[in-house]
Design a protein around this motif. Structure first.
Motif, PDB file in Angstrom:
ATOM      1  N   HIS A  33       0.899  -1.226  -0.041  1.00 47.32           N
ATOM      2  CA  HIS A  33       0.064  -0.024  -0.140  1.00 47.32           C
ATOM      3  C   HIS A  33       0.844   1.190  -0.114  1.00 47.32           C
ATOM      4  O   HIS A  33       1.851   1.425   0.768  1.00 47.32           O
ATOM      5  CB  HIS A  33      -0.684  -0.018   1.294  1.00 47.32           C
ATOM      6  CG  HIS A  33      -1.574   1.180   1.252  1.00 47.32           C
ATOM      7  ND1 HIS A  33      -3.059   1.283   0.519  1.00 47.32           N
ATOM      8  CD2 HIS A  33      -1.634   2.327   2.065  1.00 47.32           C
ATOM      9  CE1 HIS A  33      -3.565   2.595   0.785  1.00 47.32           C
ATOM     10  NE2 HIS A  33      -2.819   3.045   1.670  1.00 47.32           N
ATOM     11  N   GLN A  34       0.442   2.125  -0.879  1.00 42.85           N
ATOM     12  CA  GLN A  34       1.243   3.640  -0.736  1.00 42.85           C
ATOM     13  C   GLN A  34       0.351   4.746  -0.080  1.00 42.85           C
ATOM     14  O   GLN A  34      -0.782   4.920  -0.671  1.00 42.85           O
ATOM     15  CB  GLN A  34       1.256   3.926  -2.311  1.00 42.85           C
ATOM     16  CG  GLN A  34       2.175   2.769  -3.167  1.00 42.85           C
ATOM     17  CD  GLN A  34       3.489   2.724  -2.802  1.00 42.85           C
ATOM     18  OE1 GLN A  34       4.319   3.791  -2.670  1.00 42.85           O
ATOM     19  NE2 GLN A  34       3.936   1.537  -2.718  1.00 42.85           N
ATOM     20  N   GLY A  35       0.649   4.949   1.195  1.00 44.07           N
ATOM     21  CA  GLY A  35      -0.023   5.825   1.976  1.00 44.07           C
ATOM     22  C   GLY A  35       0.187   7.445   1.173  1.00 44.07           C
ATOM     23  O   GLY A  35       1.025   7.677   0.344  1.00 44.07           O
ATOM     24  N   ASN A  36      -0.999   8.180   1.267  1.00 44.82           N
ATOM     25  CA  ASN A  36      -0.962   9.324   0.631  1.00 44.82           C
ATOM     26  C   ASN A  36      -0.775  10.401   1.462  1.00 44.82           C
ATOM     27  O   ASN A  36      -1.189  11.830   1.240  1.00 44.82           O
ATOM     28  CB  ASN A  36      -2.473   9.383  -0.177  1.00 44.82           C
ATOM     29  CG  ASN A  36      -3.711   9.738   0.625  1.00 44.82           C
ATOM     30  OD1 ASN A  36      -3.236   9.771   2.040  1.00 44.82           O
ATOM     31  ND2 ASN A  36      -4.811   9.555   0.377  1.00 44.82           N
ATOM     32  N   TYR A  37      -0.084  10.360   2.580  1.00 45.87           N
ATOM     33  CA  TYR A  37       0.207  11.375   3.372  1.00 45.87           C
ATOM     34  C   TYR A  37       0.676  12.561   2.712  1.00 45.87           C
ATOM     35  O   TYR A  37       1.846  12.647   2.189  1.00 45.87           O
ATOM     36  CB  TYR A  37       1.208  10.964   4.685  1.00 45.87           C
ATOM     37  CG  TYR A  37       1.551  11.967   5.588  1.00 45.87           C
ATOM     38  CD1 TYR A  37       0.599  12.513   6.503  1.00 45.87           C
ATOM     39  CD2 TYR A  37       2.805  12.610   5.491  1.00 45.87           C
ATOM     40  CE1 TYR A  37       1.117  13.471   7.284  1.00 45.87           C
ATOM     41  CE2 TYR A  37       3.319  13.579   6.311  1.00 45.87           C
ATOM     42  CZ  TYR A  37       2.222  14.235   7.336  1.00 45.87           C
ATOM     43  OH  TYR A  37       2.719  15.204   7.949  1.00 45.87           O
ATOM     44  N   HIS A  38      -0.137  13.865   2.775  1.00 45.43           N
ATOM     45  CA  HIS A  38       0.404  14.931   2.230  1.00 45.43           C
ATOM     46  C   HIS A  38       0.601  15.008   0.723  1.00 45.43           C
ATOM     47  O   HIS A  38       1.339  15.808   0.084  1.00 45.43           O
ATOM     48  CB  HIS A  38       1.666  15.685   3.058  1.00 45.43           C
ATOM     49  CG  HIS A  38       0.990  16.505   4.169  1.00 45.43           C
ATOM     50  ND1 HIS A  38       0.090  17.437   4.111  1.00 45.43           N
ATOM     51  CD2 HIS A  38       1.607  16.633   5.381  1.00 45.43           C
ATOM     52  CE1 HIS A  38       0.139  17.840   5.371  1.00 45.43           C
ATOM     53  NE2 HIS A  38       0.850  17.522   6.144  1.00 45.43           N
ATOM     54  N   LYS A  39       0.093  13.989   0.012  1.00 38.66           N
ATOM     55  CA  LYS A  39       0.183  13.788  -1.217  1.00 38.66           C
ATOM     56  C   LYS A  39      -0.793  14.834  -2.056  1.00 38.66           C
ATOM     57  O   LYS A  39      -2.007  14.538  -2.094  1.00 38.66           O
ATOM     58  CB  LYS A  39      -0.013  12.376  -1.682  1.00 38.66           C
ATOM     59  CG  LYS A  39       0.423  12.162  -3.266  1.00 38.66           C
ATOM     60  CD  LYS A  39       0.559  10.682  -3.395  1.00 38.66           C
ATOM     61  CE  LYS A  39       0.960  10.156  -4.842  1.00 38.66           C
ATOM     62  NZ  LYS A  39       0.668   8.719  -5.015  1.00 38.66           N
TER      63      LYS A  39
END
Length: 456
Positions: free
Chosen positions: A70-76
């Motif tokens: 999984h690729q977290g989208n933190y501040h993306k």
């Protein structure tokens, strides 16, 4: 259900040429959707739900169905969907002058500081002023705990107030104090004596009554130590004459004698404590609730507490490992780590993206844009102010509420949610309209109370 899917697939295969693969999979998707609808399930709704996390909801702990991590989208990509927002139900409260700041919501109240010498007041979740409070230049914003707030209205006298602002008790000759922690506050009291008065450390309950008299001790000039919470019926308490930490139970009985130079809260059945060896070197180890060392004091650099049966430790080369409750190293080396919380830890390996790992030390997510954060255990032997906060099932990175796998839920959130509310003091660079927004938000990211300038 498997039989129905198999039947649908068989019928489709029988009527579709093998060369038309694109059309085949398109029709396959249509057939499966029709099957789902017949069974009362909507595949498209499932997929949309997995892509949009509700505020505060737990996400899947597994990797993606295609086997990718999984690729977290933190501040993306400046995700606008996670910004707190005003709704038609938001109560707007006008102000003049400086923008107010809202403190933590606790015991049904949040403090509103209106700037300068104007002071402030405590408000409820509907934005109603409950009572005024101002006490000089504030360091941080005050908050209630255990239904009480303590303040010093005049020299060497404290006042306890309840959540209605009513005075519960005034206690004189108090030199310093802590706020209530699990219903107990600690005071440093000037006690009359001949020829000179003496300074004692004492404890009070929320009624202002002195309790735990067996713990009263002379403190001298030593500063008042911070109060510790009660965890697993144990709370660390400092013995000033011995200059050592002990542990008490809920009744104030000393259940582990004062013999530790440092003492952390109990977690997962063990507490992290420090003692000095014959050479005067401080070393850390782990004790059980009887005070017996389960893991001998051998760590010269600050380790972490146990959770999920694991704790982070640091070696002389400043590499971090996880140990089990026998003290055995059970993981590879990392450069930076957090403790485990709810089955996950965040780790750094230089040259790689930040990772979320499970208790099997498998990488379950990558999180971008995590550099320059202060980790709880920076592997240099000192305790850091962490940019990571765990509270129940919630995870906070900086001012963002995120999922366990690093997906943004809300940003900004000043402090963790309490009782369903949190303060939001959004600066211009954080908002989608380049304006300040400050107030109280709910877990859906909606402002329930927002302060607006009079010209609004």
């Amino acid at each position: 259900m498997k039989k129905i899917y198999a039947l649908a697939l068989g019928l489709l295969l029988a009527g579709v040429p093998q060369t038309g693969s694109a059309q085949f999979f398109k029709k396959l998707g249509e057939v499966l959707n029709e099957v789902d609808k017949a069974l009362g399930e909507d595949t498209s709704k499932k997929e949309n739900a997995s892509e949009t996390a509700a505020a505060g909801a737990k996400t899947s702990t597994n990797t993606a169905s295609n086997g990718q991590i999984h690729q977290g989208n933190y501040h993306k990509n400046n995700l606008k969907s996670v910004s707190p927002r005003r709704t038609s139900a938001t109560k707007l409260v006008s102000y003049d002058g400086d923008t107010p700041r809202v403190g933590a919501f606790s015991d049904g109240l949040a403090y509103v500081h209106i700037g300068g010498t104007k002071g402030g007041y405590f408000m409820d979740a509907q934005g109603n002023k409950v009572f005024d409070y101002h006490n000089g230049n504030l360091v941080g914003l005050p908050a209630f705990s255990s239904g009480r707030f303590i303040y010093c209205a005049k020299m060497n006298e404290i006042t306890l107030v309840d959540t209605k602002g009513q005075v519960v008790k005034k206690i004189p000759r108090v030199l310093s104090y802590t706020q209530f922690v699990d219903g107990v506050a600690t005071l440093k009291v000037d006690v009359p004596a001949k020829p000179f008065s003496k300074t004692y450390v004492m404890h009070i309950n929320t009624n202002g009554d002195f309790i735990f008299k067996n713990l009263n001790c002379e403190a001298g000039l030593e500063n008042l130590k911070p109060a510790s919470p009660l965890r697993e019926n144990r709370a660390a308490v400092y013995n000033y004459p011995a200059k050592r930490w002990a542990y008490r139970d809920a009744n104030g009985k000393v259940v582990i004698a004062p013999k530790f130079t440092e003492a952390k809260d109990f977690s997962d059945g063990l507490a992290l404590v420090a003692v000095k060896d014959d050479n005067g070197t401080q070393k850390w180890g782990y004790i059980d609730t009887t005070g017996v060392f389960v893991i001998a004091p051998k760590y010269t650099k600050l380790p972490g507490s146990f959770s999920d049966g694991l704790a982070p430790v640091v070696n002389k080369e400043r590499k971090c490992f996880f140990i089990d409750k026998t003290g055995n190293i059970v993981s590879k080396a990392y450069d930076l780590v957090t403790e485990f919380h709810n089955g996950y830890a965040i780790v750094e390996e230089y040259g790689k993206p930040t990772q979320v790992i499970n208790t099997k030390f498998e990488t379950v997510a990558y999180i971008p844009y995590m550099r320059n954060f202060s980790y709880p255990f920076p592997c240099d032997g000192t305790e850091a102010t962490s940019d990571f906060i765990w509270k129940g099932e919630d995870v906070y990175f900086g001012e963002a509420l995120v999922t366990s796998l690093g997906d943004m839920v809300l940003y900004p959130v000043d402090v963790p949610f309490e009782e369903g509310y949190a303060p939001c003091n959004m600066r211009t660079f954080q908002s989608t309209d380049d304006k300040e927004h400050t107030g109280l938000i709910n877990r859906q990211g909606e402002f329930v109370v927002e302060f607006v300038p009079n010209e609004f």
